[in-house]
Design a protein around this motif. Structure first.
Motif, mmCIF file in Angstrom:
data_model
loop_
_atom_site.group_PDB
_atom_site.id
_atom_site.type_symbol
_atom_site.label_atom_id
_atom_site.label_comp_id
_atom_site.label_asym_id
_atom_site.label_seq_id
_atom_site.Cartn_x
_atom_site.Cartn_y
_atom_site.Cartn_z
ATOM 1 N N PRO A 279 0.806 -1.232 0.000
ATOM 2 C CA PRO A 279 0.000 0.000 0.000
ATOM 3 C C PRO A 279 0.832 1.272 0.000
ATOM 4 C CG PRO A 279 -0.048 -1.043 2.165
ATOM 5 C CD PRO A 279 0.632 -2.005 1.245
ATOM 6 N N GLU A 280 2.153 1.169 0.280
ATOM 7 C CA GLU A 280 3.002 2.348 0.292
ATOM 8 C C GLU A 280 3.588 2.665 -1.075
ATOM 9 O OE1 GLU A 280 3.788 -0.924 0.876
ATOM 10 O OE2 GLU A 280 5.071 -0.708 2.643
ATOM 11 N N ILE A 281 3.343 1.809 -2.067
ATOM 12 C CA ILE A 281 3.872 1.999 -3.420
ATOM 13 C C ILE A 281 2.752 2.498 -4.329
ATOM 14 C CG2 ILE A 281 4.827 0.811 -5.446
ATOM 15 C CD1 ILE A 281 6.311 -1.054 -3.563
ATOM 16 N N VAL A 282 3.064 3.469 -5.191
ATOM 17 C CA VAL A 282 2.108 3.961 -6.184
ATOM 18 C C VAL A 282 2.168 3.038 -7.402
ATOM 19 C CG1 VAL A 282 1.473 5.865 -7.716
ATOM 20 C CG2 VAL A 282 2.382 6.350 -5.434
ATOM 21 N N PHE A 283 1.079 2.309 -7.648
ATOM 22 C CA PHE A 283 1.017 1.426 -8.809
ATOM 23 C C PHE A 283 0.367 2.192 -9.966
ATOM 24 C CE2 PHE A 283 1.932 -1.669 -5.638
ATOM 25 C CZ PHE A 283 2.557 -2.717 -6.318
ATOM 26 N N LEU A 284 1.120 2.379 -11.029
ATOM 27 C CA LEU A 284 0.670 3.211 -12.144
ATOM 28 C C LEU A 284 -0.219 2.451 -13.123
ATOM 29 C CD1 LEU A 284 4.001 5.110 -12.864
ATOM 30 C CD2 LEU A 284 1.953 6.039 -11.774
ATOM 31 N N ASP A 285 0.197 1.231 -13.523
ATOM 32 C CA ASP A 285 -0.535 0.541 -14.579
ATOM 33 C C ASP A 285 -0.253 -0.950 -14.570
ATOM 34 O OD1 ASP A 285 -2.265 1.977 -16.392
ATOM 35 O OD2 ASP A 285 -0.535 3.231 -16.856
ATOM 36 N N SER A 286 -1.202 -1.704 -15.129
ATOM 37 C CA SER A 286 -0.942 -3.097 -15.487
ATOM 38 C C SER A 286 -0.849 -3.136 -17.010
ATOM 39 C CB SER A 286 -2.066 -4.013 -14.983
ATOM 40 O OG SER A 286 -3.314 -3.608 -15.515
ATOM 41 N N LEU A 287 0.198 -3.757 -17.533
ATOM 42 C CA LEU A 287 0.521 -3.655 -18.951
ATOM 43 C C LEU A 287 0.794 -5.017 -19.565
ATOM 44 C CD1 LEU A 287 3.223 -0.855 -18.525
ATOM 45 C CD2 LEU A 287 0.858 -0.469 -19.169
ATOM 46 N N SER A 288 0.550 -5.118 -20.873
ATOM 47 C CA SER A 288 1.058 -6.259 -21.625
ATOM 48 C C SER A 288 2.520 -5.973 -21.956
ATOM 49 C CB SER A 288 0.261 -6.439 -22.918
ATOM 50 O OG SER A 288 0.537 -5.369 -23.818
ATOM 51 N N VAL A 289 3.232 -6.979 -22.442
ATOM 52 C CA VAL A 289 4.645 -6.781 -22.777
ATOM 53 C C VAL A 289 4.775 -5.725 -23.874
ATOM 54 C CG1 VAL A 289 6.729 -7.881 -23.692
ATOM 55 C CG2 VAL A 289 5.277 -9.112 -22.069
ATOM 56 N N ARG A 290 3.866 -5.759 -24.846
ATOM 57 C CA ARG A 290 3.931 -4.776 -25.933
ATOM 58 C C ARG A 290 3.695 -3.357 -25.419
ATOM 59 N NH1 ARG A 290 -0.352 -7.818 -29.559
ATOM 60 N NH2 ARG A 290 -0.958 -8.401 -27.456
ATOM 61 N N GLU A 291 2.751 -3.188 -24.487
ATOM 62 C CA GLU A 291 2.503 -1.868 -23.900
ATOM 63 C C GLU A 291 3.704 -1.416 -23.078
ATOM 64 O OE1 GLU A 291 -2.358 -1.996 -23.282
ATOM 65 O OE2 GLU A 291 -1.035 -3.005 -21.847
ATOM 66 N N PHE A 292 4.332 -2.361 -22.376
ATOM 67 C CA PHE A 292 5.500 -2.060 -21.548
ATOM 68 C C PHE A 292 6.635 -1.477 -22.392
ATOM 69 C CE2 PHE A 292 9.620 -4.019 -20.172
ATOM 70 C CZ PHE A 292 9.882 -3.158 -19.124
ATOM 71 N N LEU A 293 6.845 -2.012 -23.585
ATOM 72 C CA LEU A 293 7.938 -1.561 -24.449
ATOM 73 C C LEU A 293 7.740 -0.121 -24.916
ATOM 74 C CD1 LEU A 293 8.423 -4.783 -26.625
ATOM 75 C CD2 LEU A 293 9.852 -3.994 -24.716
ATOM 76 N N LYS A 294 6.483 0.372 -24.883
ATOM 77 C CA LYS A 294 6.197 1.738 -25.342
ATOM 78 C C LYS A 294 5.823 2.669 -24.192
ATOM 79 C CE LYS A 294 4.257 -0.101 -29.663
ATOM 80 N NZ LYS A 294 3.025 -0.212 -30.492
ATOM 81 N N TYR A 295 5.919 2.206 -22.947
ATOM 82 C CA TYR A 295 5.410 2.975 -21.803
ATOM 83 C C TYR A 295 6.257 4.222 -21.569
ATOM 84 C CZ TYR A 295 2.951 3.518 -17.348
ATOM 85 O OH TYR A 295 2.151 3.967 -16.327
#
Length: 685
Positions: free
Chosen positions: A426-442
């Motif tokens: 709960p102390e970490i800001v979670f920005l997004d859940s991504l596919s590998v393809r989305e991760f490469l362009k994040y």
């Protein structure tokens, strides 16, 4: 929000002459106290969006300016007013549009070349750029020998364009002067409407922002001009009952008390213009002026934001009032599609872009109330309000650890990991859940990555399975804490904290406070790693029942298998046929629905045709080909009514998918009851 020419002059004066007093500044630039106060607030909002300290005023009218402001703005000289008389192509394009909107004569190419002092080729090029700008309004420029250049399209869209372009020109260098010249607007006419609007302010018990007060006379004059020329507003879904009782409707009647008969549609449109106008302050908010359920929607939005950003906002009620003041006109802008088409995202600092992302994730309560998607530019303005408030109170997410979750196993599994890890950390800001393809362009900045497989990244990577058992959760938490901090944070005793708080303050809701503290500090406790207690959890065996299990030896194609698997849910009206088509579409786009060597979970979004939560299962003894890599024997259709309710059952399904023995038992089972017995053995935790 960009700075106007007046704001730029004031900021430039303060940078060059920081010893000047409020009184001298008002006299030098012919300002009222209200105008100066409004500009200082605008300048402070702008400074905060640039990560610079705000300018403070003492009671004696002196200004206190941080050295960082001098260093940054003195070096870049961003606020120097434009002295050149040479127009840019962007300015010429907007001037052309205002000529098309306001001219009472036929417009030829000569009109444009003479007014803007350009060649024919340049004017033709600028007209092409104007057409690109008008595409966002679904309007077009047409030329005929008889009538010259004309604007064509729905009058509602033309009015929307008129309001936007007028505002933009007014805040160009010498924009007001050019607007009067190009649209042939008389000073006396402007002064008359200015006085009428100020009288209306007193009757409404509010103060329009100065930029709106300056712009409104021109907008109203140009609208009346179009009405007089016979350009009637098209019928559109303005709700008479919603607007006719408002003070803004009374104000419209007052402003046009001497005008000839104005049709009801036009009065409603002008009322809408007043309602969508931002206000600087209100003396009070009368109960009848409050949009039903607007404050609860803003409150829920803010709570979601606080949870996403891992912060507790200070003076929260004051922020809610400030947001209400902004969101009320935004409500009407969004509902009646009057928001600007241009997004001011380029005004956001890097940190504000991260905040914008979190605000966008939290905006659903407001979108649900309005019944429409919130445009990105409106979200940007809300972000700037919240971000500015955080800056004033020393709040920031800049130093917080930010994480992303990368999962190649499809939307539901990725969301499951995101929810589990958000609860575990709960102390970490979670920005997004991504596919590998989305991760490469994040593009957003992050510090750590959680993924079930190895990824090439220069950030800290933690390998986490899609389904984590209790011991695995504890092990992962300790690993992350040691890696990030070099130590394990000591557990805090909630009862001791409660005792300390009791000794210094009165507690209205002890159980509620204890529950919140428990959630915040006991991160290794079950409460921090399970779904919240008030969320209804459904076990896997309650969703996959003998009645939703189908048995076949084979299927001719993947499409046929999905349709057969979904049939029990269609027959019971859990899903619509459209949901099946959406699942087939998404499975073609995303092969990561395979969660085990023989098992796949086709699914789509709730809005694609889900009536209630449900699951169904098809067993194919010989299997069916899904791409060249997989032969699928077990197809589980997931119908999620929201983003949370099905996650508990999905966790149980993931655990089942990890057992080769039980997968094979299901493949070779002889009855639906036998398969359901296996599912029940995974539905007890």
């Amino acid at each position: 929000m960009p700075l106007s020419e007046r704001d730029n002059k004031i900021l430039d004066e303060l940078i060059r002459n920081p010893g000047i007093t409020s009184m001298l500044l008002e006299q030098k630039h012919s300002l009222t106290r209200r105008q100066l106060g409004y500009s200082i607030n605008k300048i402070n909002d702008w400074l905060m969006s640039k990560n610079l300290p705000s300018i403070e005023r003492t009671r004696k009218g002196h200004f206190m300016i941080d050295q960082a402001v001098f260093t940054k703005l003195g070096a870049e000289d961003e606020t120097a007013p434009m002295e050149t008389a040479v127009l840019t192509s962007d300015q010429r394009m907007r001037f052309m549009i205002i000529m098309l909107l306001s001219s009472e004569d036929e417009l030829s190419l000569h009109h444009f070349t003479s007014e803007l002092d350009v060649s024919k080729n340049t004017a033709l090029k600028d007209l092409k750029e104007a057409q690109k700008f008008l595409d966002d309004y679904t309007l077009s420029i047409r030329y005929s020998r008889k009538y010259g250049y004309l604007l064509e399209g729905r009058e509602f869209q033309i009015r929307k364009l008129l309001m936007t372009i007028t505002y933009q020109i007014m805040f160009m260098h010498d924009g007001e002067k050019r607007l009067k010249e190009l649209a042939s607007i008389d000073d006396r006419e402007v002064a008359e409407y200015h006085d009428r609007i100020e009288n209306v302010e007193n009757k409404l018990n509010l103060k329009f922002t100065d930029e709106k007060l300056e712009t409104m006379p021109y907008v109203l004059i140009l609208i009346l001009r179009r009405i007089e020329k016979g350009h009637a507003i098209n019928l559109f879904s303005i709700e008479y009952e919603e607007l006719s009782h408002t003070k803004e409707y009374q104000a419209t009647e007052e402003i046009f008390c001497n005008a000839e008969a104005i049709p009801m549609e036009e009065r409603l449109f002008i009322t809408l213009h007043l309602l969508t106008t931002n206000v600087y302050s209100t003396e009070f908010q009368a109960e009848e002026d409050v949009i039903p359920n607007l404050m609860p929607a803003i409150d829920n939005m803010l709570r979601l934001f606080e949870k996403s950003a891992c912060i507790y906002l200070q003076d929260r009620n004051q922020l809610l009032d400030k947001l209400l003041q902004h969101v009320k006109p935004a409500y009407y802008r969004i509902k009646y599609q009057l928001s600007d088409t241009i997004s001011p995202q380029d005004l956001l600092s890097h940190e504000f872009k991260e905040l914008h992302h979190l605000v966008k994730r939290s905006i659903k309560p407001l979108a649900d109330l309005i019944g429409s998607r919130i445009p990105d530019n409106e979200i940007t303005y809300i972000t700037m309000l919240i971000g500015g408030w955080m800056k004033r109170h020393g709040e920031s997410i800049e130093k917080k650890i930010k994480a992303i979750v990368v999962c190649p196993q499809g939307v539901s599994v990725s969301r499951l990991m995101f929810n589990e890890l958000s609860e575990l950390f709960p102390e970490i800001v979670f920005l997004d859940s991504l596919s590998v393809r989305e991760f490469l362009k994040y593009e957003l900045n992050y510090d750590i990555v959680f993924a079930p497989t190895f990824l090439e990244t220069d950030k800290k990577l933690f390998i986490a399975k899609a389904f984590l058992g209790y011991e695995e959760r504890q092990r992962l938490r300790k690993q992350v804490m040691l890696e990030l901090h070099g130590y394990l944070p000591h557990d805090l005793n909630v009862e001791e904290l409660m005792a300390i708080i009791r000794s210094h303050a009165s507690i209205e809701n002890e159980s509620g406070l204890a529950e919140d503290l428990q959630w915040y500090v006991n991160r290794d406790d079950d409460l921090s790693i399970h779904q919240t207690p008030d969320r209804k959890t459904v076990n896997l065996d309650q969703l996959i029942t003998p009645g939703t299990i189908s048995l076949q030896n084979n299927a001719d194609s993947w499409e046929e298998a999905v349709r057969v698997s979904a049939q029990p849910l269609i027959e019971s009206s859990v899903i619509t046929p459209a949901y099946v088509e959406a699942m087939l579409y998404y499975s073609r786009e995303d092969p990561y629905i395979v969660i085990g060597p023989n098992m796949a979970i086709p699914h789509a979004s709730p809005e694609d045709g889900v009536n209630e939560i449900g699951m169904s299962l098809l067993r194919l003894r010989k299997g069916v080909k899904f791409s060249t890599d997989y032969n699928i024997h077990l197809i589980i259709v997931i119908a999620a009514a929201d983003k949370h309710q099905h996650l508990h059952a999905l966790m149980q399904l993931m655990k089942l998918a990890g057992s080769e023995k039980d997968r094979n038992r299901m493949i070779y089972a002889t009855s639906a009851e036998e398969i359901h017995d296996i599912i029940q053995s995974y539905s007890t935790d």
